[in-house]
Design an enzyme around this catalytic site. Structure first.
Site, PDB file in Angstrom:
ATOM      1  N   ASN A   8      -0.968   3.613   2.307  1.00 27.84           N
ATOM      2  CA  ASN A   8      -1.358   2.246   1.946  1.00 27.84           C
ATOM      3  C   ASN A   8      -1.367   2.181   0.418  1.00 27.84           C
ATOM      4  OD1 ASN A   8      -2.556  -0.211   1.521  1.00 27.84           O
ATOM      5  ND2 ASN A   8      -4.555   0.366   2.371  1.00 27.84           N
ATOM      6  N   LYS A  10      -1.777  -0.356  -1.365  1.00 28.98           N
ATOM      7  CA  LYS A  10      -2.705  -1.409  -1.824  1.00 28.98           C
ATOM      8  C   LYS A  10      -2.045  -2.273  -2.904  1.00 28.98           C
ATOM      9  CE  LYS A  10      -6.535   1.535  -0.588  1.00 28.98           C
ATOM     10  NZ  LYS A  10      -7.970   1.750  -0.663  1.00 28.98           N
ATOM     11  N   HIS A  98      -8.111  -4.140   7.414  1.00 27.56           N
ATOM     12  CA  HIS A  98      -8.578  -3.110   6.474  1.00 27.56           C
ATOM     13  C   HIS A  98      -9.940  -3.544   5.933  1.00 27.56           C
ATOM     14  CE1 HIS A  98      -8.860  -0.580   2.912  1.00 27.56           C
ATOM     15  NE2 HIS A  98      -7.934   0.190   3.463  1.00 27.56           N
ATOM     16  N   GLU A 100     -11.151  -3.536   3.101  1.00 30.88           N
ATOM     17  CA  GLU A 100     -11.085  -4.324   1.859  1.00 30.88           C
ATOM     18  C   GLU A 100     -10.784  -5.792   2.168  1.00 30.88           C
ATOM     19  OE1 GLU A 100      -8.348  -1.767  -0.210  1.00 30.88           O
ATOM     20  OE2 GLU A 100      -9.910  -0.247  -0.404  1.00 30.88           O
ATOM     21  N   GLU A 165     -11.570   4.258   9.626  1.00 28.81           N
ATOM     22  CA  GLU A 165     -11.767   4.441   8.193  1.00 28.81           C
ATOM     23  C   GLU A 165     -13.209   4.109   7.831  1.00 28.81           C
ATOM     24  OE1 GLU A 165      -7.868   4.103   5.890  1.00 28.81           O
ATOM     25  OE2 GLU A 165      -8.587   2.073   6.146  1.00 28.81           O
ATOM     26  N   GLY A 171     -11.543   5.834  -0.921  1.00 29.98           N
ATOM     27  CA  GLY A 171     -11.447   5.909  -2.375  1.00 29.98           C
ATOM     28  C   GLY A 171     -12.626   6.590  -3.052  1.00 29.98           C
ATOM     29  N   SER A 203     -10.153   9.068   1.905  1.00 28.65           N
ATOM     30  CA  SER A 203     -10.105  10.231   1.008  1.00 28.65           C
ATOM     31  C   SER A 203      -9.358  11.431   1.599  1.00 28.65           C
ATOM     32  CB  SER A 203     -11.517  10.636   0.576  1.00 28.65           C
ATOM     33  OG  SER A 203     -12.096   9.607  -0.214  1.00 28.65           O
TER      34      SER A 203
HETATM   35  C1  PEP Z   1      -7.392   3.273   2.577  1.00 32.46           C
HETATM   36  O1  PEP Z   1      -7.683   2.404   1.768  1.00 32.46           O
HETATM   37  O2  PEP Z   1      -6.870   2.947   3.639  1.00 32.46           O
HETATM   38  C2  PEP Z   1      -7.688   4.664   2.237  1.00 32.46           C
HETATM   39  C3  PEP Z   1      -7.768   5.500   3.222  1.00 32.46           C
HETATM   40  O3  PEP Z   1      -7.870   4.963   0.912  1.00 32.46           O
HETATM   41  P1  PEP Z   1      -8.141   6.428   0.266  1.00 32.46           P
HETATM   42  O4  PEP Z   1      -7.211   7.400   0.936  1.00 32.46           O
HETATM   43  O5  PEP Z   1      -7.838   6.254  -1.180  1.00 32.46           O
HETATM   44  O6  PEP Z   1      -9.560   6.750   0.542  1.00 32.46           O
END
Ligand code: PEP
Length: 242
Positions: A8, A10, A98, A100, A165, A171, A203
């Site tokens: 992703n 983003k 997601h 976000e 997630e 992040g 992460s």
């Molecule tokens: C995400 O935003 O889907 C995600 C998993 O981000 P990160 O790997 O940076 O934690």
């Protein structure tokens, strides 16, 4: 079930950076014993470069997805993008719900479910994200929160992928314990049935990928930050058990 490693990107990457990253992924995925052989690869760039990335990866082991779509196929929705448009630009998958988008755009489970229908109608494979906040985990409600999101976001007969997630792991450099990931994936499996792939996201990096990807019911990973670097992304893919 073959695992999927999905990136992703983003709101990152201008045209030059996207072309370089796509080129590096194309070369890496095609290498001898290429990672594409043991897992599926997907990258979800921002919509501005989606068509160019799809073109650059055409015929490679890496497919291209979108990060969101509108619930309608067309119409007066300034600034939005429909599932048929994203399909037309070369997407095969779309990330929906997601955290976000749930947080920044107020997307409810009902909105996510409407988008799942739109994606499916357009021939896109939906990847539906669910996950608890830190307060919900600490309060002991993680499983019930995720169960509620699944019940509200997935239509009856859902065909696609689910990404677990935890919001607090995205992040942050923090991940749940392996036991907690396994327990949540087992709980999700119980609700979605045997045929849905369940990705873990939050992460994931080359250093922790092998341990996470080997857990029962973990069908792959949704990767944010580490997907912006071809070497890291490919190292995560290479960590998939055969
Ligand atoms: C995400 O935003 O889907 C995600 C998993 O981000 P990160 O790997 O940076 O934690």
């Amino acid at each position: 079930m073959r695992r999927m490693i999905a990136g992703n990107w983003k709101m990152n990457m201008l045209a030059d950076g996207a072309a370089q990253l796509a080129g590096a992924l194309r070369r890496g995925a095609a290498g001898k014993g290429g990672v594409g052989l043991s897992c599926e690869l997907l990258v979800c760039p921002p919509a501005t470069v989606l068509a160019a990335v799809a073109h650059a990866l055409l015929g490679s082991a890496c497919r291209v997805g979108a990060q969101d779509c509108h619930a309608e196929a067309s119409g007066a929705h300034t600034g939005d993008l429909s599932a048929p448009m994203l399909r037309d630009a070369g997407a095969t998958h779309v990330i929906l719900g997601h955290s976000e988008r749930r947080a920044n755009h107020g997307e409810t489970d009902a909105v996510v479910q409407a988008k799942v229908h739109a994606a499916t109608r357009a021939g896109l494979v939906p990847i539906v994200c669910v996950g608890e906040t830190l307060a919900e985990r600490e309060g002991g409600w993680a499983e019930s929160v995720v169960a509620g999101q699944l019940a509200g976001s997935l239509p009856h007969g859902f065909e696609g992928l689910v990404a677990y997630e935890p919001v607090w792991a995205i992040g942050s450099g923090r991940t749940p314990t392996e036991a907690d990931i396994a327990a949540m994936h087992a709980a999700i499996r119980h609700r979605v049935g045997p045929s849905i792939r369940i990705l873990y996201g939050g992460s994931v990096k080359p250093e922790n990928a092998a341990a996470i990807l080997a857990l029962p019911e973990v069908g792959g990973a949704l990767v944010g930050g580490a997907s912006l670097d071809a070497q890291s992304f490919l190292a995560i893919a290479a960590a998939c058990p055969a």
